[in-house]
Write an enzyme that holds these catalytic residues in place. Structure first.
Site, PDB file in Angstrom:
ATOM      1  CG  HIS A   1      -1.810  -1.210   1.278  1.00 14.50           C
ATOM      2  ND1 HIS A   1      -1.378  -2.425   1.763  1.00 14.50           N
ATOM      3  CD2 HIS A   1      -3.099  -1.390   0.893  1.00 14.50           C
ATOM      4  CE1 HIS A   1      -2.368  -3.302   1.677  1.00 14.50           C
ATOM      5  NE2 HIS A   1      -3.422  -2.701   1.151  1.00 14.50           N
TER       6      HIS A   1
ATOM      7  CG  HIS B   1      -6.049   1.634  -0.558  1.00 17.95           C
ATOM      8  ND1 HIS B   1      -6.228   1.933   0.764  1.00 17.95           N
ATOM      9  CD2 HIS B   1      -5.931   0.271  -0.627  1.00 17.95           C
ATOM     10  CE1 HIS B   1      -6.228   0.803   1.477  1.00 17.95           C
ATOM     11  NE2 HIS B   1      -6.059  -0.212   0.650  1.00 17.95           N
TER      12      HIS B   1
ATOM     13  CD  GLU C   1     -19.906  -6.819  24.665  1.00 18.20           C
ATOM     14  OE1 GLU C   1     -19.927  -6.133  23.618  1.00 18.20           O
ATOM     15  OE2 GLU C   1     -20.865  -6.851  25.458  1.00 18.20           O
TER      16      GLU C   1
ATOM     17  CG  HIS D   1     -28.245 -13.992  26.585  1.00 20.72           C
ATOM     18  ND1 HIS D   1     -28.995 -13.472  25.550  1.00 20.72           N
ATOM     19  CD2 HIS D   1     -27.920 -12.947  27.382  1.00 20.72           C
ATOM     20  CE1 HIS D   1     -29.124 -12.162  25.725  1.00 20.72           C
ATOM     21  NE2 HIS D   1     -28.485 -11.820  26.825  1.00 20.72           N
TER      22      HIS D   1
HETATM   23  C1  TPP Z   1     -11.451  -5.008   9.521  1.00 24.73           C
HETATM   24  C2  TPP Z   1     -10.929  -4.772   8.152  1.00 24.73           C
HETATM   25  N1  TPP Z   1     -11.763  -4.729   7.123  1.00 24.73           N
HETATM   26  C3  TPP Z   1     -11.301  -4.572   5.875  1.00 24.73           C
HETATM   27  C4  TPP Z   1      -9.973  -4.421   5.636  1.00 24.73           C
HETATM   28  C5  TPP Z   1      -9.452  -4.299   4.212  1.00 24.73           C
HETATM   29  N2  TPP Z   1      -8.977  -2.912   4.008  1.00 24.73           N
HETATM   30  C6  TPP Z   1      -7.704  -2.573   4.143  1.00 24.73           C
HETATM   31  S1  TPP Z   1      -7.439  -0.941   3.921  1.00 24.73           S
HETATM   32  C7  TPP Z   1      -9.063  -0.656   3.590  1.00 24.73           C
HETATM   33  C8  TPP Z   1      -9.560   0.716   3.272  1.00 24.73           C
HETATM   34  C9  TPP Z   1      -9.200   1.624   4.342  1.00 24.73           C
HETATM   35  O1  TPP Z   1      -9.452   2.946   4.002  1.00 24.73           O
HETATM   36  P1  TPP Z   1      -8.610   4.050   4.732  1.00 24.73           P
HETATM   37  O2  TPP Z   1      -8.489   3.691   6.152  1.00 24.73           O
HETATM   38  O3  TPP Z   1      -9.217   5.346   4.407  1.00 24.73           O
HETATM   39  O4  TPP Z   1      -7.183   3.893   4.120  1.00 24.73           O
HETATM   40  P2  TPP Z   1      -6.577   4.688   2.868  1.00 24.73           P
HETATM   41  O5  TPP Z   1      -7.233   4.118   1.641  1.00 24.73           O
HETATM   42  O6  TPP Z   1      -6.887   6.107   3.059  1.00 24.73           O
HETATM   43  O7  TPP Z   1      -5.140   4.356   2.932  1.00 24.73           O
HETATM   44  C10 TPP Z   1      -9.783  -1.840   3.678  1.00 24.73           C
HETATM   45  C11 TPP Z   1     -11.237  -1.940   3.451  1.00 24.73           C
HETATM   46  C12 TPP Z   1      -9.122  -4.472   6.753  1.00 24.73           C
HETATM   47  N3  TPP Z   1      -7.796  -4.365   6.624  1.00 24.73           N
HETATM   48  N4  TPP Z   1      -9.616  -4.611   7.986  1.00 24.73           N
END
Ligand code: TPP
Ligand code: MG
Length: 672
Positions: free
Chosen positions: A35, A265, A414, A476
């Protein structure tokens, strides 16, 4: 974005930040994955933070009083790796950067705790880092109250992205931090308006600053590419008596053709575009090459805290030896010598008195004995204190005016509770344990999984562990939860059958240094089965013969928790008919699996004896023990749950679902 204008405005700062951007571009291109955009967008914030504010000494990354930096937006791992390399953390060499995301390298796709100093927690599952950070900040408050600000006085800085703030766990974390006025927690929001699918507006229109403010945070909004604004915002955040959120307006993949788009991204690998971006930065050295003057500046930043660190060492050496030893013992996760004898004494008392109590109550009895001698424990519950029995008399409640309090009212949160407990454990000096209903393991599970992955000994107290819950009904009543916990690598799932086993489980959970524990405990009362005192911790073997057969062994009953007493009653019925029956209590499969095969075969010998497993949960996993050591199937059966429970008194449920001594005895006879 006018890159030339940015360069011209702050030429020195620009090139320092460009070092992060170019290392990121080079490493992602070499890996052909990763990334790029996030580190490129947040390089300016990171440069000001590490260059001017963060208290750290790269040569001594384990200094307990360092500021903690947490990259909650873990996909931007190259930001962290670049910073560790540039500031001179010994283990983060340029070769590690060149081997980003490769087998054996410490530069994993997402930052992994334990791979290298400076990686304070494992992130990547979005939202975990900010909730970890709440635990770090709480641990700092507790430790500072206990040891004074000359020993403990540091900040927790976090970078979150749009994704972290969309995840529900972030609201839990924000609410907690605001309520507890965790003023040393400072969060930077990478406000780039981009996620993977496109603009944030596709799926969200939250006014983030207003949201933080509503939860009691100090909020600032700045241009995330203006070093002076960043510096001023950090200074103001440190002065605030509330946790701080700095909304940093940034451009993802700054200066690249993919800037401000979701394409920015991910992995930016096109070599022409990469060259064009570098040219725009005014960057002329080759891949992975940092000009000497820039590297020197960064290394100086890495040494900025060295004097403060030596001063700290000198001060620490001057406090009483007893306090030093206590501080160091907790950091090393060593237990006090008296733990074993305390637990032994409790076991003896219980074996003599033989109370009939729920194991959640047994757990409280054990904690009443352990908490006074382990000052590092911090307990809590997600709004179920009276049900989880996690609060003992001497703890005090953690609060704004009682930072020494060792009990946390987590509220109905939680997920953040579990993640913040991880943060406390990662911070050091604290052994966290907290409770909820076992069924709501599901709400905490992503953080529980990370505790296992990170090899930290967080303790999850999960009461109301079966249909024994009764009238509250199937919503539960956990069914599949034991299987899920047992399927998780590096975790102990304890399901003790009485107070003695519960005390043994606590001893094991609190001696563990690298494995988190789940204690699955009953709501309903259970008889004391360990009536003969044994000083040895039998639970440590995972499973053991609780009662052997009289006469020829024809049946082996295996059970955990509340069903061990069912097995014992079934044994009485069978023995009365001269059917020799052994009962094996199996409080921790994982520990039993770790024993050598000869012990396992001693407990569960092959041969003609039929095997019946009894557990008020899903059958998944029991095949392993029903089949026998070498997969040689004895005649066997499982008595337990095949579907969800129901709402009725617990006794009726055990009856209706066929988990009774009579049903077990009948099952054995049908197999003989
Ligand atoms: C819980 C979770 N869901 C989905 C992902 C997959 N994922 C990685 S980065 C991302 C997008 C995140 O957007 P942002 O935080 O705005 O990052 P940017 O694109 O600005 O770097 C996703 C959906 C993940 N890593 N964790
Ligand atoms: Mg974003």
């Amino acid at each position: 974005m006018d890159i030339a204008a940015l360069r011209a405005a702050n030429p020195d700062h620009w090139m320092r930040a460009a070092a992060i951007r170019t290392l990121t571009l080079d490493a992602v291109a070499a890996a052909n994955s990763g990334h790029s955009g996030m580190p490129m967008g947040m390089a300016d914030v990171a440069t000001v933070l590490f260059g001017q504010h963060l208290k750290f000494d790269a040569a001594n990354p384990e200094w307990p009083d360092r500021d903690r930096f947490i990259l909650s937006a873990g996909h931007g791992s190259m930001l962290l790796y670049s910073l560790l390399y540039l500031t001179g953390y010994p283990e983060m060499t340029i070769d590690q950067i060149k081997n980003f995301r490769q087998w054996g390298a410490i530069t994993a796709g997402h930052p992994e705790y334990g791979h290298a100093p400076g990686i304070e927690t494992t992130t990547g599952p979005l939202g975990q880092g900010i909730a970890n950070a709440v635990g770090f900040a709480m641990a700092e408050e507790i430790q500072r109250a206990r040891y004074g600000a000359k020993v403990v006085d540091h900040h927790t800085y976090v970078i979150v992205g749009d994704g972290c703030l969309m995840e529900g766990i972030s609201q839990e974390a924000i609410g907690l931090a605001g309520r507890h006025k965790l003023s040393k927690l400072i969060v930077f929001w990478d406000n780039n308006n981009i996620t993977i699918d496109g603009k944030v507006s596709l799926s969200d229109c939250t006014d983030q600053p207003a949201r933080f403010a509503a939860s009691g945070w100090h909020v600032q909004e700045i241009d995330g590419h203006d070093p002076e604004a960043i510096d001023a915002a950090i200074t103001a955040a440190k002065d605030s008596d509330q946790p701080s959120m700095i909304a940093c307006k940034t451009h993802i993949a700054l200066g690249h053709a993919a800037q401000d788009t979701s394409k920015g991204h991910g992995a930016l690998t096109d070599s022409d575009q990469l060259a064009a971006a570098k040219q725009g930065y005014g960057w002329t050295t080759g891949p992975f090459e940092i000009p000497d003057d820039i590297k020197r500046w960064w290394e100086a930043a890495g040494k900025r805290g060295a004097t403060e660190r030596t001063d700290w060492d000198a001060h620490f050496a001057g406090i009483s030896e007893r306090r030093q030893a206590e501080f160091n013992r907790a950091y090393a996760l060593d237990v006090p010598k008296s733990l074993a004898s305390r637990v032994r004494a409790l076991k003896k008392q219980i074996s003599d008195e033989r109370p009939k109590v729920a194991t959640r109550k047994s757990s409280e009895m054990a904690l009443e004995v352990i908490n006074p001698i382990m000052s590092e424990t911090v307990g809590g519950s997600a709004d179920l204190t009276g049900s989880n029995n996690t609060k003992t008399g001497d703890l005090g409640v953690f609060d704004i005016d009682n930072r020494k309090g060792r009990y946390v009212y987590w509220g109905i949160r939680e997920h953040a509770m579990a993640a913040a407990m991880n943060g406390m454990a990662l911070h050091g000096g604290i052994r966290p344990y907290s409770g909820t209903f076992f069924c709501f393991t599901d709400y905490a599970r992503p953080a529980m999984r990370l505790a296992s992955l990170m090899k930290i000994p967080t303790v999850f107290v999960m009461t109301h562990d079966s249909i024994g819950v009764g009238e509250d009904g199937p919503t539960h009543q956990p069914v599949e939860h034991l299987a899920i916990c047992r399927a998780t690598p590096n975790s102990y799932t304890f399901r003790p059958c009485d107070t003695v086993e519960t005390a043994e489980a606590w001893e094991l959970a609190f001696t563990s240094k690298e494995t988190p524990s789940v204690l699955a405990l009953t709501r309903q009362g259970l008889p004391t089965l360990r009536t003969e005192h044994k000083s040895r911790n039998l639970t440590a073997q995972g499973a053991y013969v609780l009662a052997d057969s009289e006469g020829k062994r024809q049946a082996i009953l295996m059970a955990t928790g509340s069903e061990v007493s069912v097995a014992m009653e079934a044994r009485d019925l069978l023995q009365a008919e001269r059917i020799g029956t052994r009962v094996v209590s199996m409080p921790c499969w994982e520990l039993f699996e770790q024993q050598d095969e000869s012990y396992r075969r001693k407990v569960l010998p092959g041969g003609a004896a039929v095997r019946v497993a009894i557990e008020a949960g899903a059958p998944m996993g029991w095949d392993r023990w029903l089949a026998g050591e070498r997969g040689k199937a004895a005649k066997s059966a499982f008595v337990g749950m095949e579907g969800f429970g129901a709402s009725a008194p617990a006794e009726t449920l055990f009856e209706k679902f066929g988990i009774t001594a009579e049903a077990v005895a009948e099952k054995v006879k049908s197999l003989l």
